[in-house]
Design an enzyme around this catalytic site. Sequence first.
Site, PDB file in Angstrom:
ATOM      1  N   GLU A  66      -6.199   9.064   0.172  1.00 40.39           N
ATOM      2  CA  GLU A  66      -6.434   7.614   0.121  1.00 40.39           C
ATOM      3  C   GLU A  66      -7.339   7.182  -1.042  1.00 40.39           C
ATOM      4  OE1 GLU A  66      -4.915   5.350   1.609  1.00 40.39           O
ATOM      5  OE2 GLU A  66      -4.034   6.286   3.376  1.00 40.39           O
ATOM      6  N   SER A  91      -3.490   0.833  -4.729  1.00 45.40           N
ATOM      7  CA  SER A  91      -2.897  -0.378  -4.161  1.00 45.40           C
ATOM      8  C   SER A  91      -3.950  -1.485  -3.994  1.00 45.40           C
ATOM      9  CB  SER A  91      -2.250  -0.059  -2.806  1.00 45.40           C
ATOM     10  OG  SER A  91      -3.225   0.440  -1.907  1.00 45.40           O
ATOM     11  N   HIS A 101       1.153   5.177  -2.044  1.00 40.62           N
ATOM     12  CA  HIS A 101       1.519   6.532  -1.615  1.00 40.62           C
ATOM     13  C   HIS A 101       2.768   7.098  -2.288  1.00 40.62           C
ATOM     14  CE1 HIS A 101      -1.453   7.225   1.504  1.00 40.62           C
ATOM     15  NE2 HIS A 101      -1.259   6.003   1.974  1.00 40.62           N
ATOM     16  N   HIS A 141       0.830  -1.198   0.000  1.00 36.65           N
ATOM     17  CA  HIS A 141       0.000   0.000   0.000  1.00 36.65           C
ATOM     18  C   HIS A 141       0.875   1.263   0.000  1.00 36.65           C
ATOM     19  CE1 HIS A 141      -3.139   2.835   1.143  1.00 36.65           C
ATOM     20  NE2 HIS A 141      -2.414   3.177   2.199  1.00 36.65           N
TER      21      HIS A 141
HETATM   22 FE   LIG Z   1      -2.548   4.955   3.314  1.00 35.15          FE
END
Ligand SMILES: [Fe+2]
Length: 456
Positions: free
Chosen positions: A334, A353, A294, A289
Amino acid sequence: TRVPGAGRAAGVAASGQDRRVSAPGTAAIPTDAAGAPGRRTSLQEDAQKDAPATEPLGKGEGLVWEEEEGRATLILTFTLRNARKAGLSKTAEVFETFEAGIHHFETRQAKKSKNTTDDLEFFVKCEVDNSYVNLVNLPPFVPWFPKKIRDLDKCHHLIAKYEPDLDHDHPVSLRDPLPRVEYTVQETATWREVYRKLNSLYPTHACKQYLDVFQQLEKCCGYQEDSIPQLQDVSRFLKERTGFQLRPAAGLLSPRDFLASLAFRVFQSTQYIRHSSSPMHSPEPDCCHELLGHVPMLADKEFAQFSQAIGLASLGSSDVEIEKLAALYWFTIEFGLCKQNGSIKAYGAGLLSSYGELVYALSNTPEHKPFDPELTAVHPYQDQTFQPVYFVAENFEDATAKLQKYALKIKKPFSLHYDPFTCSIEILNTPQKVKNMLSQMKEELKNLCFALENIS
Ligand SMILES: [Fe+2]
């Protein structure tokens, strides 16, 4: 200072020669407090009559207070002249008058007394009804927040702990090197499966900024199917591009601590990898993730600025505002979508992700709403399954401008400025500080004008 917890809590009473220690019942209580019930007014009068002489606030003297569920906890330090003779009992009476529950009451001989050994320093921790505190001219409650990057060492309150190799009681400091992790063959196989599957979707689903950086990460940062990149290398890559750096986190941090780190362009990242039995799903953030979701976006200048703006808005904000900022973070960093060349693309890490949610988010099934911080901040979010609603930004520049406008409406008794040279937060609370800022900006503007002249 002798005030325990002063670094952690609340507003500290203003200091200065014309102010008195704001002990309940002293001259700091206005006599004309509008709307005060009769009994309370008479209590104030009694207290003022009986109030012992107090010294002006000096260094290390003051008041810290916190409010919770109608009760206020006060921590006071002050000095009384000739207290040995009569002041002690009269001071106790003041607290009794205000029905204060005393948690701690301590005196000692005043260290810097010019007069006699009869001067006493007091340290009192007590609890009173909120309505009494509201009668006193106290500064508004401001939660503690980090001012320097090293203060982030104190921002490690975990909601849940997952990282087996990191002890959250002794967190890794930014001054320590990021630990290198030897991933197992099984873990690398999980990474390979996730990497391959998501990579097949990126060209059609990820935003342009993501795709541009992803290429660079493959070229110079070890992004490939067969090995999991190390945080140390990735952090160095980010620092060169946007000044962001990674810091290992031992699990899921509290929203306040997590957002605070963004203000310093620090991203708290997990290092463990999801379980091999479910490579396409992780209930909590893991290195797939962080590294695939990110990191690529944090290397984009405009997105980095947007992320820092949320972090800066969180500093010193109330719990209610933190909750709203956490929702903004959720629906942008997010799960954010943005417009690009007439279509909608993903930039949120939770989407980039997750194969299933990335496909779903860009399908016709969920609702797409325009990003509007006022509405987005109070929109309920879903952390157990896919979102029913996604917010679409026009572009990052527009989203940042909207966010900054929203942040200006958050009530705080000061303005903040991030100094990138010292990686610290400056509180702009004097005309001189604002003037210094203006002259710095003037120099920058001169430089820009000169550059424009050269170009034209
Ligand atoms: Fe996150």
